[in-house]
Design a protein around this motif. Structure first.
Motif, PDB file in Angstrom:
ATOM      1  N   VAL A 332      17.340   0.155  41.395  1.00 54.10           N
ATOM      2  CA  VAL A 332      18.550   0.739  40.803  1.00 54.10           C
ATOM      3  C   VAL A 332      18.184   1.596  39.591  1.00 54.10           C
ATOM      4  CG1 VAL A 332      20.621   0.160  39.470  1.00 54.10           C
ATOM      5  CG2 VAL A 332      20.201  -0.936  41.671  1.00 54.10           C
ATOM      6  N   ALA A 333      17.257   1.105  38.770  1.00 53.04           N
ATOM      7  CA  ALA A 333      16.833   1.878  37.607  1.00 53.04           C
ATOM      8  C   ALA A 333      16.210   3.203  38.034  1.00 53.04           C
ATOM      9  CB  ALA A 333      15.842   1.073  36.771  1.00 53.04           C
ATOM     10  N   ALA A 334      15.327   3.158  39.023  1.00 48.28           N
ATOM     11  CA  ALA A 334      14.642   4.368  39.472  1.00 48.28           C
ATOM     12  C   ALA A 334      15.602   5.336  40.151  1.00 48.28           C
ATOM     13  CB  ALA A 334      13.504   3.990  40.419  1.00 48.28           C
ATOM     14  N   LEU A 335      16.472   4.814  40.997  1.00 47.85           N
ATOM     15  CA  LEU A 335      17.446   5.674  41.679  1.00 47.85           C
ATOM     16  C   LEU A 335      18.378   6.335  40.671  1.00 47.85           C
ATOM     17  CD1 LEU A 335      18.823   6.766  44.216  1.00 47.85           C
ATOM     18  CD2 LEU A 335      20.133   4.629  44.337  1.00 47.85           C
ATOM     19  N   THR A 336      18.866   5.566  39.718  1.00 46.84           N
ATOM     20  CA  THR A 336      19.770   6.116  38.699  1.00 46.84           C
ATOM     21  C   THR A 336      19.057   7.161  37.851  1.00 46.84           C
ATOM     22  OG1 THR A 336      20.953   4.000  38.633  1.00 46.84           O
ATOM     23  CG2 THR A 336      21.337   5.526  36.823  1.00 46.84           C
ATOM     24  N   THR A 337      17.797   6.919  37.533  1.00 52.04           N
ATOM     25  CA  THR A 337      17.022   7.904  36.777  1.00 52.04           C
ATOM     26  C   THR A 337      16.966   9.232  37.510  1.00 52.04           C
ATOM     27  OG1 THR A 337      15.668   6.221  35.660  1.00 52.04           O
ATOM     28  CG2 THR A 337      14.728   8.424  35.859  1.00 52.04           C
ATOM     29  N   LEU A 338      16.663   9.197  38.796  1.00 51.36           N
ATOM     30  CA  LEU A 338      16.603  10.424  39.590  1.00 51.36           C
ATOM     31  C   LEU A 338      17.969  11.111  39.653  1.00 51.36           C
ATOM     32  CD1 LEU A 338      14.331   9.203  42.530  1.00 51.36           C
ATOM     33  CD2 LEU A 338      13.671  10.675  40.617  1.00 51.36           C
ATOM     34  N   GLN A 339      19.014  10.307  39.775  1.00 52.91           N
ATOM     35  CA  GLN A 339      20.363  10.879  39.842  1.00 52.91           C
ATOM     36  C   GLN A 339      20.761  11.536  38.523  1.00 52.91           C
ATOM     37  OE1 GLN A 339      22.399   7.288  41.007  1.00 52.91           O
ATOM     38  NE2 GLN A 339      22.344   7.786  43.199  1.00 52.91           N
ATOM     39  N   VAL A 340      20.458  10.883  37.410  1.00 52.83           N
ATOM     40  CA  VAL A 340      20.805  11.445  36.100  1.00 52.83           C
ATOM     41  C   VAL A 340      20.045  12.742  35.852  1.00 52.83           C
ATOM     42  CG1 VAL A 340      20.648  11.072  33.603  1.00 52.83           C
ATOM     43  CG2 VAL A 340      21.501   9.246  35.082  1.00 52.83           C
ATOM     44  N   LEU A 341      18.780  12.779  36.221  1.00 54.11           N
ATOM     45  CA  LEU A 341      18.007  14.001  36.060  1.00 54.11           C
ATOM     46  C   LEU A 341      18.673  15.169  36.772  1.00 54.11           C
ATOM     47  CD1 LEU A 341      14.395  12.580  36.528  1.00 54.11           C
ATOM     48  CD2 LEU A 341      15.272  13.646  34.453  1.00 54.11           C
ATOM     49  N   GLU A 342      19.234  14.915  37.951  1.00 58.32           N
ATOM     50  CA  GLU A 342      19.916  15.954  38.711  1.00 58.32           C
ATOM     51  C   GLU A 342      21.294  16.262  38.145  1.00 58.32           C
ATOM     52  OE1 GLU A 342      20.149  14.844  42.809  1.00 58.32           O
ATOM     53  OE2 GLU A 342      18.171  15.663  43.295  1.00 58.32           O
ATOM     54  N   GLU A 343      22.094  15.227  37.948  1.00 54.26           N
ATOM     55  CA  GLU A 343      23.499  15.416  37.565  1.00 54.26           C
ATOM     56  C   GLU A 343      23.639  16.069  36.193  1.00 54.26           C
ATOM     57  OE1 GLU A 343      24.964  11.470  37.825  1.00 54.26           O
ATOM     58  OE2 GLU A 343      24.874  11.391  40.008  1.00 54.26           O
ATOM     59  N   GLU A 344      22.731  15.757  35.292  1.00 54.13           N
ATOM     60  CA  GLU A 344      22.822  16.295  33.941  1.00 54.13           C
ATOM     61  C   GLU A 344      21.939  17.531  33.736  1.00 54.13           C
ATOM     62  OE1 GLU A 344      22.433  13.231  30.997  1.00 54.13           O
ATOM     63  OE2 GLU A 344      24.045  12.024  31.875  1.00 54.13           O
ATOM     64  N   HIS A 345      21.366  18.044  34.827  1.00 52.48           N
ATOM     65  CA  HIS A 345      20.575  19.286  34.790  1.00 52.48           C
ATOM     66  C   HIS A 345      19.502  19.232  33.699  1.00 52.48           C
ATOM     67  CE1 HIS A 345      23.620  20.886  37.502  1.00 52.48           C
ATOM     68  NE2 HIS A 345      24.545  20.529  36.633  1.00 52.48           N
TER      69      HIS A 345
END
Length: 454
Positions: A332-345
């Motif tokens: 969950v930590a790793a997936l969320t990290t990847l998502q935040v990197l994308e979502e927050e540009h």
């Protein structure tokens, strides 16, 4: 009797924890209660290079800052390379809280949706690399990569760079090139060959990468038992950046001689260099990619290897088999990290901040000739300090003095190789915060170096 500090101890991966500068910091810049806590810390924890005695006692870490027990904040330009999202990113904290209310551990021989979702997401971002193994830390990821390379090639030897760092476990220390981690350890794992790195400053090749490529080819041609070439795509500790020409040549040579290219991006991936993965700068694809540190968002210890599906043919071999291999919390930590990197540009943000960092540091270099070299990508930068720009004598004492002056004024960073100020802020730092931190650095140069042209 305590051992004396040797001159060689200055030329290591980090700042020196037994120097007179450290003693002065502890005596003059730390209050009595904090001193008591640091003494207790030293009493109960095994002492080791690069840490004990510690600098301060922290009580909080938020965004680009760490905060001590008295409320003093530091810009953290070190962060152990886990702070791509800054510290305690609210989306990550919320995702982990939610996971704590459901599945917190996955027993071996079972899987879970967070781990599957993470694997699916990660491999969608690494074209050509579509199989993963998860592991709790970076050293273990490198260990898995080494075992997989032996299984794939049938060869036991590893080629690496002198001065490289890939982790602290004994097997990984054996294949690394950083001397401080191998000293006093006795016989290392056999089958390791090392070559000089193609560094641009103070290196044996003095920036002539053609000679570095020639040397690499010579070694690979002469030794048919080398099965893996393990390297940092960009060297993290002192921010050394090979050229695209070098990496494309290295990739071609590995293909020609049947050698797996293992790229260690444990500290430098996930946007640190301005791209999600550093190898993207060089138009190559490794055979095995090692990830870690910031993969867990600075909260959970999580690492992984990513590799080719064609290597998935060893179900009779235990390549990793770690207790927390498919940790739902880590996933969950790793997936969320990847998502935040994308979502927050965040990658776009890093490229904008790179311009500020580059410009401000070169202004500083114009003022102080003690800065012999500036190099960096994204938000990974190194300032190499030299007493003489011709003979390149290391200005290690000045580097340490600047570090402590910055600490007094709220900026924390690492000194690498004795004389390289490594600047590695959170990728989420704002432009205003970055300029404020660099102002602290500039003021330290003014005070320590003054206006002399050293």
């Amino acid at each position: 009797m305590k051992p004396q500090l040797s001159k060689n101890e200055r030329i290591v991966e980090g700042d020196i924890n037994r120097s007179e500068g450290r003693k002065k910091w502890l005596a003059e810049d730390v209050d009595a209660h904090t001193q008591m806590l640091l003494e207790k810390d030293a009493r109960y924890f095994l002492h080791q290079a690069l840490s004990t005695p510690c600098l301060d006692v922290l009580t909080n870490a938020q965004g680009p800052y760490i905060t001590n027990r008295n409320g003093k904040t530091y810009f953290d330009f070190h962060g152990n390379n886990v702070h791509q999202l800054g510290f305690a990113h609210p989306k990550l904290v919320e995702a982990l809280k939610k996971q704590l209310d459901s599945l917190t551990f996955s027993t071996r021989r079972y899987t879970n949706e967070p781990a599957i979702d993470f694997a699916e997401k990660l491999t969608s971002l690494t074209p050509g690399l579509d199989k993963i193994l998860m592991t709790p830390n970076g050293s273990s990821a490198v260990g898995i990569a080494l075992k997989l390379a032996r299984a794939v090639t049938g060869k036991y030897k590893v080629l690496s760079f002198w001065d490289s760092f890939h982790g602290a476990s004994l097997d990984v220390v054996s294949v690394s090139g950083e001397s401080v981690f191998r000293e006093h350890m006795g016989p290392m794992m056999p089958g390791v060959e090392r070559i000089p790195p193609p560094i641009t400053y103070r290196g044996i090749y003095e920036g002539n990468e053609d000679k570095a490529i020639e040397y690499l080819e010579y070694v690979l041609e002469k030794d048919n038992q080398i099965g893996a070439f393990l390297a940092e795509t960009v060297r993290n500790t002192d921010a050394q950046i090979p050229s695209k020409k070098f990496w494309k040549a290295a990739r071609e040579l590995c293909d020609r001689y049947g050698i797996l290219l293992i790229l260690d991006e444990i500290p430098i991936a996930l946007g640190r260099t301005g791209k999600l993965f550093a190898y993207e700068h060089f138009d190559i694809i490794p055979d095995i990619l090692c990830l870690g540190k910031g993969l867990g968002g600075g909260i959970i210890s999580q690492a992984a290897i990513v590799t080719k599906s064609g290597y998935d043919r060893f179900n009779h071999i235990s390549l990793g088999h770690y207790t927390f291999e498919k940790s739902p919390m880590g996933a969950v930590a790793a997936l969320t990290t990847l998502q935040v990197l994308e979502e927050e540009h965040i990658l776009d943000h890093v490229l904008q901040l790179e311009k500020i960092m580059r410009a401000e540091l070169h202004v500083l270099q114009d003022q102080f000739s003690i800065i012999g070299d500036i190099r960096g990508l994204g938000l990974l930068w190194g300032l190499e300090l030299v007493k003489d720009p011709v003979f390149k004598e290391k200005a290690d004492e000045e580097a340490e003095a600047i570090m402590y002056e910055c600490l007094r004024n709220g900026l924390s960073f690492k000194v690498s190789k004795g004389n390289v100020l490594q600047l590695c802020p959170a990728l989420t730092i704002t432009a205003a915060e970055l300029r404020q931190a660099l102002s602290i650095l500039a003021q330290a140069f003014q005070k320590i170096i003054k206006t002399q042209k050293l």
